[in-house]
Design an enzyme around this catalytic site. Structure first.
Site, PDB file in Angstrom:
ATOM      1  N   HIS A   9       5.596  -0.188   3.191  1.00  0.00           N
ATOM      2  CA  HIS A   9       6.869  -0.750   3.645  1.00  0.00           C
ATOM      3  C   HIS A   9       7.960   0.318   3.681  1.00  0.00           C
ATOM      4  CE1 HIS A   9       5.277  -4.758   1.772  1.00  0.00           C
ATOM      5  NE2 HIS A   9       4.699  -4.460   2.912  1.00  0.00           N
ATOM      6  N   ASP A  28      13.096  -5.225   5.617  1.00  0.00           N
ATOM      7  CA  ASP A  28      11.809  -5.707   6.131  1.00  0.00           C
ATOM      8  C   ASP A  28      11.636  -7.185   5.809  1.00  0.00           C
ATOM      9  OD1 ASP A  28      10.526  -6.006   3.559  1.00  0.00           O
ATOM     10  OD2 ASP A  28      10.163  -3.853   3.518  1.00  0.00           O
ATOM     11  N   GLN A  44      -3.658  12.095   4.916  1.00  0.00           N
ATOM     12  CA  GLN A  44      -4.172  11.383   6.092  1.00  0.00           C
ATOM     13  C   GLN A  44      -3.663  11.945   7.414  1.00  0.00           C
ATOM     14  OE1 GLN A  44      -4.981   7.107   6.017  1.00  0.00           O
ATOM     15  NE2 GLN A  44      -3.525   6.861   7.685  1.00  0.00           N
ATOM     16  N   HIS A  95      -8.848   0.354   7.275  1.00  0.00           N
ATOM     17  CA  HIS A  95      -8.535  -1.030   6.911  1.00  0.00           C
ATOM     18  C   HIS A  95      -7.647  -1.699   7.957  1.00  0.00           C
ATOM     19  CE1 HIS A  95      -5.005   1.187   5.965  1.00  0.00           C
ATOM     20  NE2 HIS A  95      -4.389   0.221   5.335  1.00  0.00           N
ATOM     21  N   TRP A 145      -1.178  -1.292   9.801  1.00  0.00           N
ATOM     22  CA  TRP A 145      -0.552  -0.904  11.074  1.00  0.00           C
ATOM     23  C   TRP A 145      -0.043   0.535  11.059  1.00  0.00           C
ATOM     24  CZ3 TRP A 145      -1.701  -2.285  15.547  1.00  0.00           C
ATOM     25  CH2 TRP A 145      -0.882  -2.046  16.655  1.00  0.00           C
ATOM     26  N   ASN A 146       0.445   1.026   9.908  1.00  0.00           N
ATOM     27  CA  ASN A 146       0.882   2.427   9.838  1.00  0.00           C
ATOM     28  C   ASN A 146      -0.286   3.369  10.145  1.00  0.00           C
ATOM     29  OD1 ASN A 146       3.460   1.630   9.040  1.00  0.00           O
ATOM     30  ND2 ASN A 146       3.009   1.822   6.859  1.00  0.00           N
ATOM     31  N   SER A 147      -1.438   3.114   9.509  1.00  0.00           N
ATOM     32  CA  SER A 147      -2.630   3.952   9.747  1.00  0.00           C
ATOM     33  C   SER A 147      -3.095   3.847  11.193  1.00  0.00           C
ATOM     34  CB  SER A 147      -3.774   3.523   8.818  1.00  0.00           C
ATOM     35  OG  SER A 147      -3.466   3.837   7.486  1.00  0.00           O
ATOM     36  N   ALA A 206      -3.637  -8.897   4.078  1.00  0.00           N
ATOM     37  CA  ALA A 206      -2.380  -8.996   4.842  1.00  0.00           C
ATOM     38  C   ALA A 206      -2.675  -9.385   6.300  1.00  0.00           C
ATOM     39  CB  ALA A 206      -1.570  -7.706   4.722  1.00  0.00           C
ATOM     40  N   GLU A 207      -2.116  -8.624   7.263  1.00  0.00           N
ATOM     41  CA  GLU A 207      -2.321  -8.978   8.677  1.00  0.00           C
ATOM     42  C   GLU A 207      -3.450  -8.168   9.300  1.00  0.00           C
ATOM     43  OE1 GLU A 207      -0.034  -5.210   9.556  1.00  0.00           O
ATOM     44  OE2 GLU A 207      -0.743  -6.398   7.868  1.00  0.00           O
TER      45      GLU A 207
END
Length: 472
Positions: free
Chosen positions: A17, A113, A348, A363, A366-368, A386-387
């Site tokens: 976040h 957020d 990463q 996984h 969304w950031n990845s 989560a989503e």
């Protein structure tokens, strides 16, 4: 009082976040001449990772830690509940900080957020414009915005719905693939989720981390509805983590040195984000599946947890002492020529941008996902919480930039399936298709962020609105 327009940012706990909001702050400072104050709620004490991110920021982005919150009585509860309770308990101290900023700066807006929606009421009370930064895509935002009506119209559990849920402009999604909090309607987590979705429409606008060229039909459908309800929407992605100033330490340099010695595009990067954990059995199957595939791999291993796939989300990763002890006997020795296993963490962004990396088993946080898109690296979609299941459907079925392994009757992805999907992605025909598609997506992502790109223009429009709103 300072002359520059000022933005306050309120992220909820968790690296996933914090990072996109900090990156948004950098864009506002570098391209639009704002000053920013990040107001950081914390559970216990701030982790080393959070401190490093904040210390690397330019001087025009300040940060204030709110007094730490104790959650001893919530030990073992879902991270989503712990985050929401932290935000509620942090509101009195947050109000004091925001009040001080109102008095001493030209405060144009509060950006927060979706988990920090308690802050919306404090902002309204102090006459500060509240804006939501929604850290995910248009598909998930559409679910959030439509959820209060879905809650009223659906009587059974969402996972038992015979037909997929159809959101305007989006790929249909089965109830079992919807976000984690809605999988059991009897829980406190469900009630908190519903409450947060109802609050979205009280903001003065919503930014979200996607772009028109990626999800055009979903964004257009959302914008049509939002105009009718007078809720401006701003697709401003992809916003991803950019150059941290941290020195590369031992574990980082080991990963990168190892990659330097591998053939171009030959390595599958395996990582489940800052919070994802596998069960003991699933970790065992993944190890044996990677070995069976005979493909090169770089695997970030975290200690398994049989209770929750999000067990690590709020924990300090540096306390995970010996995750390699959970690997199958002899695995590291047998695969020493084939792969590298690193405990807990790897750099990463540098791994994904390395020429030897050719695929990413992720996984689907969304950031990845956006980092992978920006490097043009195709995915194996392995959602955990989560989503992420919704993201996996979007990536595998709609955008076609990912392969998704099948889960067996015991809820596991078995070693044979893992070996097959890894080979398909890295050396198979199916892999070539998703690789080519991901290269196309990378090009349109770069275009969205270019000087005249859709996301750059959208953020400029919002920045101008904030400046003009207060006649700086």
């Amino acid at each position: 009082m300072e002359q520059k327009p000022h933005i306050a940012i309120l992220p909820s706990p968790g690296m996933g976040h914090l990072i996109p909001l900090v990156e948004l702050a950098k864009l506002l400072v570098l391209h639009h001449d704002f000053r920013v104050t990040c107001i950081i709620p914390i559970i216990g004490s701030p982790s080393k990772a959070i401190k490093e991110v904040l210390q690397s920021l330019p001087p025009t982005i300040e940060h204030v830690f709110l007094p730490p919150v104790s959650l001893e009585e919530l030990e073992g509860q879902q991270p989503g509940i712990q985050i929401s309770v932290t935000m509620t308990r942090s509101m009195p101290s947050f109000r004091d900080v925001l009040k001080s900023l109102v008095a001493t700066t030209r405060l144009a807006a509060l950006v927060f957020d979706v988990f920090s929606s308690d802050g919306l009421y404090v902002a309204k009370e102090l006459n500060v414009s509240p804006y939501i930064f929604f850290g995910s895509n248009a598909l998930v935002l559409s679910l959030f915005l439509h959820f209060p009506k879905l809650d009223e119209s659906v009587s059974c559990e969402f996972r038992d719905l015979p037909e997929p849920v159809k959101l305007p402009g989006c790929i249909p999604i089965h109830g079992r693939d919807l976000v984690s909090p809605v999988q059991d309607r009897t829980t406190e987590w469900y009630k908190l989720f519903l409450r947060n979705t109802k609050r979205l429409r009280l903001a003065e606008g919503i930014m979200f981390n996607t772009f028109m060229e990626l999800e055009g039909s979903a964004i257009k459908a959302l914008e049509e509805e939002a105009e009718a309800g007078n809720l401006p929407l701003y697709p401003i992605g992809p916003i991803i983590q950019t150059g941290s100033t941290n020195q590369v330490d031992g574990s980082e340099s080991e990963s990168l040195k190892w990659l330097d010695n591998q053939p171009s595009g030959s390595v599958l990067f395996v990582c489940f984000g800052s919070g994802g954990t596998l069960s003991v059995d699933q970790m065992n199957e993944l190890a044996l599946g990677l070995e069976m595939s005979r493909q090169k791999f770089l695997w970030v291993v975290r200690s398994p947890n049989n209770e929750s796939p999000s067990a690590s989300y709020l924990s300090d990763q540096s306390h995970d002492k010996n995750p390699l002890a959970f690997l199958p006997k002899g695995f590291i020795e047998r695969t020493k020529e084939q792969g590298l296993v690193v405990p807990s963490w790897a750099p990463q962004a540098q791994v994904l941008s390395h020429g030897s990396t050719g695929g990413f088993l992720s996984h689907c946080g969304w950031n990845s996902t956006l980092e992978s898109i920006m490097q043009g690296i195709p995915l194996i979609a392995w959602p955990l919480y989560a989503e992420q299941r919704m993201n996996a459907v979007l990536l595998a079925e709609d955008l076609k930039v990912a392969l998704r392994p099948n889960v067996n009757g015991k809820g596991l992805v078995d070693r044979e399936e893992i070996a097959k999907v890894v080979k398909d992605l890295m050396v198979g025909e199916e892999g070539k298709k998703v690789q080519n598609r991901m290269k196309e997506v990378k090009i349109v992502a770069e275009k969205a962020l270019s000087t005249n790109g859709s996301s750059t223009r959208t953020l400029s429009e919002l920045a101008t609105k904030w400046i003009n709103h207060h006649d700086f």
